[in-house]
Enzyme design. Structure first.
Site, short mmCIF file in Angstrom:
data_model
loop_
_atom_site.label_atom_id
_atom_site.label_comp_id
_atom_site.label_asym_id
_atom_site.label_seq_id
_atom_site.Cartn_x
_atom_site.Cartn_y
_atom_site.Cartn_z
CG MET A 1 -3.68 -1.21 4.52
SD MET A 1 -3.97 -1.23 5.80
CE MET A 1 -5.71 -1.53 5.48
N GLY B 1 -3.29 -10.14 2.08
CA GLY B 1 -3.32 -11.56 2.76
C GLY B 1 -3.46 -11.95 4.35
CE LYS B 2 -2.33 -7.11 7.59
NZ LYS B 2 -2.43 -6.39 6.20
CD GLU C 1 -7.44 -5.52 10.94
OE1 GLU C 1 -5.56 -5.01 11.38
OE2 GLU C 1 -7.94 -5.77 10.67
CB CYS D 1 4.45 -0.60 -3.96
SG CYS D 1 4.22 1.33 -4.43
CB CYS E 1 6.20 1.10 -8.81
SG CYS E 1 6.88 0.72 -7.00
CG HIS F 1 5.62 5.28 -4.98
ND1 HIS F 1 5.53 4.14 -5.71
CD2 HIS F 1 6.21 5.95 -6.17
CE1 HIS F 1 5.88 4.67 -7.21
NE2 HIS F 1 5.75 5.54 -7.27
ZN LIG Z 1 6.26 2.21 -5.03
#
Ligand SMILES: [Zn+2]
Length: 193
Positions: free
Chosen positions: A11, A14-15, A87, A144, A147, A186
């Site tokens: 997600m 920048g697609k 998509e 992410c 992080c 995460h």
């Molecule tokens: Zn992370």
């Protein structure tokens, strides 16, 4: 022979912006690329990128549409040079096969953008078929949210809480649900397998 490209990313990688840029590059050289989008993603008409540019869609694909036939019919009316798919993960596997067949039968390049996995780390059937068939697979990298390391997963937050189960497809309506890219650490920590 034309190729089927699958450009996948998490997600917010920048697609849509890339897709619009590619459409623009075609038109700059006097060519035309049509845009196909599954009708499941009904947030808004057209393709909208996070940087604020947008582009109209030529074909909205419903579950039972034969994309091979539809694209061929469109081509007879007004020729074009490439097919861009937004998509792609929401298409049926059969529809991905129909797109693939176009690259061979009509020598039309197909460039499909999409997610690899859902918010629980499971492959979308449409994306899975695109991985099976693509002549070229390219990753669009992103970070992410928690992080800034490379994100390989998607997660979904509802009212700020990470979801561990639920419907595979819930469209981000900008109110309750938001999709967040996560690194492996995460993803395991917040969502789990
Ligand atoms: Zn992370």
């Amino acid at each position: 022979m034309a190729k089927f490209f699958f450009r996948y990313g998490s997600m917010n990688s920048g697609k849509s912006t890339m897709l619009i840029q590619v459409a623009h590059n075609y038109s700059e050289t006097g060519q035309r690329a049509i845009i196909v989008k599954p009708s499941v993603d009904t947030k808004q008409e057209g393709i909208h990128s996070r940087v604020g540019i947008s582009k109209p869609v030529d074909i909205y694909a419903s579950e039972n549409d034969d994309l091979y036939k539809e694209i061929k019919t469109l081509y007879k009316k007004d020729k074009f040079d490439a097919v861009l798919v937004d998509e792609v993960q929401f298409l049926q596997p059969k529809q991905v096969e129909q797109l693939y067949r176009l690259t061979v039968d009509m020598n039309l390049p197909v460039i499909a953008y999409g997610l690899r996995t859902d918010f629980m780390g499971m492959a979308f059937p449409g994306a899975s078929r695109a991985f099976d068939l693509a002549n070229m697979i390219e990753e669009i990298r992103t970070k992410c949210t928690l992080c800034s390391k490379k994100a390989d997963h998607n997660s979904r937050r509802k009212n700020g809480e990470f979801e561990k189960s639920g419907e595979q497809v819930v469209i981000d309506d900008g109110t309750q649900v938001e999709y967040v890219p996560l690194c492996s650490k995460h993803f395991l920590q917040k969502v789990g397998l």
